[in-house]
Design a protein around this motif. Structure first.
Motif, PDB file in Angstrom:
ATOM      1  N   ILE A 112      18.704  52.923 -33.588  1.00  0.00           N
ATOM      2  CA  ILE A 112      18.616  51.155 -32.918  1.00  0.00           C
ATOM      3  C   ILE A 112      17.449  50.010 -32.865  1.00  0.00           C
ATOM      4  O   ILE A 112      16.729  50.809 -33.614  1.00  0.00           O
ATOM      5  CB  ILE A 112      18.171  52.093 -31.002  1.00  0.00           C
ATOM      6  CG1 ILE A 112      18.922  52.546 -30.746  1.00  0.00           C
ATOM      7  CG2 ILE A 112      18.069  50.319 -30.708  1.00  0.00           C
ATOM      8  CD1 ILE A 112      20.798  52.360 -30.477  1.00  0.00           C
ATOM      9  N   TRP A 117      21.358  42.517 -31.129  1.00  0.00           N
ATOM     10  CA  TRP A 117      21.220  43.514 -28.941  1.00  0.00           C
ATOM     11  C   TRP A 117      21.530  41.654 -28.280  1.00  0.00           C
ATOM     12  O   TRP A 117      20.672  40.957 -28.601  1.00  0.00           O
ATOM     13  CB  TRP A 117      19.870  44.307 -29.179  1.00  0.00           C
ATOM     14  CG  TRP A 117      20.700  45.519 -29.301  1.00  0.00           C
ATOM     15  CD1 TRP A 117      20.149  46.106 -30.198  1.00  0.00           C
ATOM     16  CD2 TRP A 117      20.878  46.241 -28.961  1.00  0.00           C
ATOM     17  NE1 TRP A 117      19.867  46.925 -30.944  1.00  0.00           N
ATOM     18  CE2 TRP A 117      20.634  47.601 -30.036  1.00  0.00           C
ATOM     19  CE3 TRP A 117      21.284  46.826 -27.978  1.00  0.00           C
ATOM     20  CZ2 TRP A 117      21.761  48.368 -29.119  1.00  0.00           C
ATOM     21  CZ3 TRP A 117      22.131  47.586 -27.929  1.00  0.00           C
ATOM     22  CH2 TRP A 117      21.762  49.162 -28.347  1.00  0.00           C
ATOM     23  N   ASP A 120      19.973  40.507 -22.193  1.00  0.00           N
ATOM     24  CA  ASP A 120      20.088  41.062 -21.298  1.00  0.00           C
ATOM     25  C   ASP A 120      19.983  42.578 -21.196  1.00  0.00           C
ATOM     26  O   ASP A 120      20.282  43.269 -21.749  1.00  0.00           O
ATOM     27  CB  ASP A 120      21.503  41.403 -20.641  1.00  0.00           C
ATOM     28  CG  ASP A 120      21.614  41.532 -19.401  1.00  0.00           C
ATOM     29  OD1 ASP A 120      20.470  42.613 -18.973  1.00  0.00           O
ATOM     30  OD2 ASP A 120      23.116  41.687 -18.535  1.00  0.00           O
ATOM     31  N   HIS A 121      18.286  42.860 -20.705  1.00  0.00           N
ATOM     32  CA  HIS A 121      17.479  44.195 -21.344  1.00  0.00           C
ATOM     33  C   HIS A 121      18.265  45.174 -20.873  1.00  0.00           C
ATOM     34  O   HIS A 121      18.856  46.505 -21.063  1.00  0.00           O
ATOM     35  CB  HIS A 121      16.098  44.178 -21.305  1.00  0.00           C
ATOM     36  CG  HIS A 121      15.391  43.363 -21.980  1.00  0.00           C
ATOM     37  ND1 HIS A 121      13.280  43.415 -21.748  1.00  0.00           N
ATOM     38  CD2 HIS A 121      15.976  42.573 -23.142  1.00  0.00           C
ATOM     39  CE1 HIS A 121      13.930  42.138 -22.853  1.00  0.00           C
ATOM     40  NE2 HIS A 121      14.639  42.019 -24.112  1.00  0.00           N
ATOM     41  N   ALA A 122      18.748  44.591 -19.450  1.00  0.00           N
ATOM     42  CA  ALA A 122      19.549  45.587 -18.190  1.00  0.00           C
ATOM     43  C   ALA A 122      20.681  46.381 -18.676  1.00  0.00           C
ATOM     44  O   ALA A 122      21.064  47.663 -18.878  1.00  0.00           O
ATOM     45  CB  ALA A 122      19.650  45.106 -17.309  1.00  0.00           C
ATOM     46  N   HIS A 123      21.479  45.803 -19.776  1.00  0.00           N
ATOM     47  CA  HIS A 123      22.699  45.794 -20.239  1.00  0.00           C
ATOM     48  C   HIS A 123      22.249  46.882 -21.297  1.00  0.00           C
ATOM     49  O   HIS A 123      23.204  47.406 -21.625  1.00  0.00           O
ATOM     50  CB  HIS A 123      23.568  44.560 -21.413  1.00  0.00           C
ATOM     51  CG  HIS A 123      24.480  44.707 -21.733  1.00  0.00           C
ATOM     52  ND1 HIS A 123      25.585  45.105 -21.681  1.00  0.00           N
ATOM     53  CD2 HIS A 123      24.061  44.368 -22.839  1.00  0.00           C
ATOM     54  CE1 HIS A 123      26.799  44.920 -23.028  1.00  0.00           C
ATOM     55  NE2 HIS A 123      25.660  44.805 -23.196  1.00  0.00           N
ATOM     56  N   ASN A 124      21.438  46.251 -21.946  1.00  0.00           N
ATOM     57  CA  ASN A 124      21.192  47.418 -23.591  1.00  0.00           C
ATOM     58  C   ASN A 124      20.624  48.788 -23.133  1.00  0.00           C
ATOM     59  O   ASN A 124      21.247  49.438 -23.920  1.00  0.00           O
ATOM     60  CB  ASN A 124      20.017  46.313 -23.975  1.00  0.00           C
ATOM     61  CG  ASN A 124      20.342  45.082 -24.926  1.00  0.00           C
ATOM     62  OD1 ASN A 124      20.942  44.575 -25.791  1.00  0.00           O
ATOM     63  ND2 ASN A 124      19.039  44.492 -25.359  1.00  0.00           N
ATOM     64  N   ARG A 125      19.841  48.354 -22.299  1.00  0.00           N
ATOM     65  CA  ARG A 125      19.307  49.616 -21.691  1.00  0.00           C
ATOM     66  C   ARG A 125      20.515  50.579 -21.319  1.00  0.00           C
ATOM     67  O   ARG A 125      21.053  51.828 -21.223  1.00  0.00           O
ATOM     68  CB  ARG A 125      18.189  49.932 -20.431  1.00  0.00           C
ATOM     69  CG  ARG A 125      17.587  51.226 -20.408  1.00  0.00           C
ATOM     70  CD  ARG A 125      16.598  50.964 -18.799  1.00  0.00           C
ATOM     71  NE  ARG A 125      16.523  49.818 -17.665  1.00  0.00           N
ATOM     72  CZ  ARG A 125      16.526  48.100 -17.867  1.00  0.00           C
ATOM     73  NH1 ARG A 125      15.360  48.057 -19.190  1.00  0.00           N
ATOM     74  NH2 ARG A 125      16.520  47.739 -17.055  1.00  0.00           N
ATOM     75  N   ASN A 126      21.291  50.195 -20.774  1.00  0.00           N
ATOM     76  CA  ASN A 126      22.901  50.331 -19.401  1.00  0.00           C
ATOM     77  C   ASN A 126      23.582  51.321 -21.311  1.00  0.00           C
ATOM     78  O   ASN A 126      24.155  52.054 -21.451  1.00  0.00           O
ATOM     79  CB  ASN A 126      23.294  49.691 -18.861  1.00  0.00           C
ATOM     80  CG  ASN A 126      22.994  49.365 -17.530  1.00  0.00           C
ATOM     81  OD1 ASN A 126      22.554  50.868 -17.114  1.00  0.00           O
ATOM     82  ND2 ASN A 126      23.084  48.702 -16.282  1.00  0.00           N
ATOM     83  N   ILE A 128      22.176  51.727 -24.176  1.00  0.00           N
ATOM     84  CA  ILE A 128      22.568  53.333 -24.544  1.00  0.00           C
ATOM     85  C   ILE A 128      21.992  53.937 -23.638  1.00  0.00           C
ATOM     86  O   ILE A 128      22.357  55.232 -24.698  1.00  0.00           O
ATOM     87  CB  ILE A 128      20.531  52.549 -25.446  1.00  0.00           C
ATOM     88  CG1 ILE A 128      20.383  51.433 -26.899  1.00  0.00           C
ATOM     89  CG2 ILE A 128      19.876  53.870 -26.125  1.00  0.00           C
ATOM     90  CD1 ILE A 128      19.213  50.847 -26.335  1.00  0.00           C
ATOM     91  N   THR A 129      21.711  54.134 -22.776  1.00  0.00           N
ATOM     92  CA  THR A 129      22.154  55.010 -21.852  1.00  0.00           C
ATOM     93  C   THR A 129      23.196  55.857 -22.384  1.00  0.00           C
ATOM     94  O   THR A 129      23.588  57.802 -22.074  1.00  0.00           O
ATOM     95  CB  THR A 129      21.667  54.325 -20.777  1.00  0.00           C
ATOM     96  OG1 THR A 129      20.334  54.510 -20.577  1.00  0.00           O
ATOM     97  CG2 THR A 129      21.487  55.811 -19.848  1.00  0.00           C
TER      98      THR A 129
END
Length: 143
Positions: A112, A117, A120-126, A128-129
């Motif tokens: 990573i 990237w 939208d941090h929520a999109h990025n987090r989702n 990667i998750t």
């Protein structure tokens, strides 16, 4: 206190490994040479950020195993473009390729890096998750 710190430092130094990650082709002779010079850990790139397999990485894994290396991992460089497969599908493709080629790894890592990237941090987090979840399923079944 000083004695316990010294013992901890010695234990950490003794358990250290020397290794590297790489994308270049390495022959069995190359892995033998690296082993003779103290290297014992290798991480191969197995998925490119373009959304393609890194076939060199799969061959490197097999070459390392064929020469007695046991600490071998692979890393996925996620494809973030809009035309790329969903994150879990990228990992699933990697897992299927590892199995079909007989390239055995101990762990699958995600590379990573900060560029490309979304804001939208929520999109990025989702994203990667979803990749991590697929890797965890794989490792629980694979090892």
């Amino acid at each position: 206190m000083l004695r316990s710190s010294l013992i901890l430092a010695l234990v950490l130094a003794v358990s250290a490994k020397t290794g590297f990650d790489g994308i270049q082709s390495i022959s069995e002779a190359g892995f033998k040479c690296l082993k003779s010079h103290g290297y014992d850990f290798f991480i191969a790139r197995i998925w490119e950020s373009s959304g393609n397999f890194d076939n060199t990485g799969y061959q490197n894994i097999k070459n390392a195993r064929n020469t007695g290396w046991t600490d071998i991992d692979g890393y996925v460089f996620p494809c973030l473009a809009s035309n790329c497969a969903p994150p879990a599908n990228q990992v699933e493709a990697v897992i299927n390729k590892l199995k079909s080629t007989g390239a055995k790894v101990n762990y699958v890592w995600l590379d990573i890096e900060i560029y490309h990237w979304s804001a939208d941090h929520a999109h990025n987090r989702n994203f990667i998750t979803a990749m991590v979840n697929e890797i965890e399923v794989f490792l629980s079944e694979y090892q």
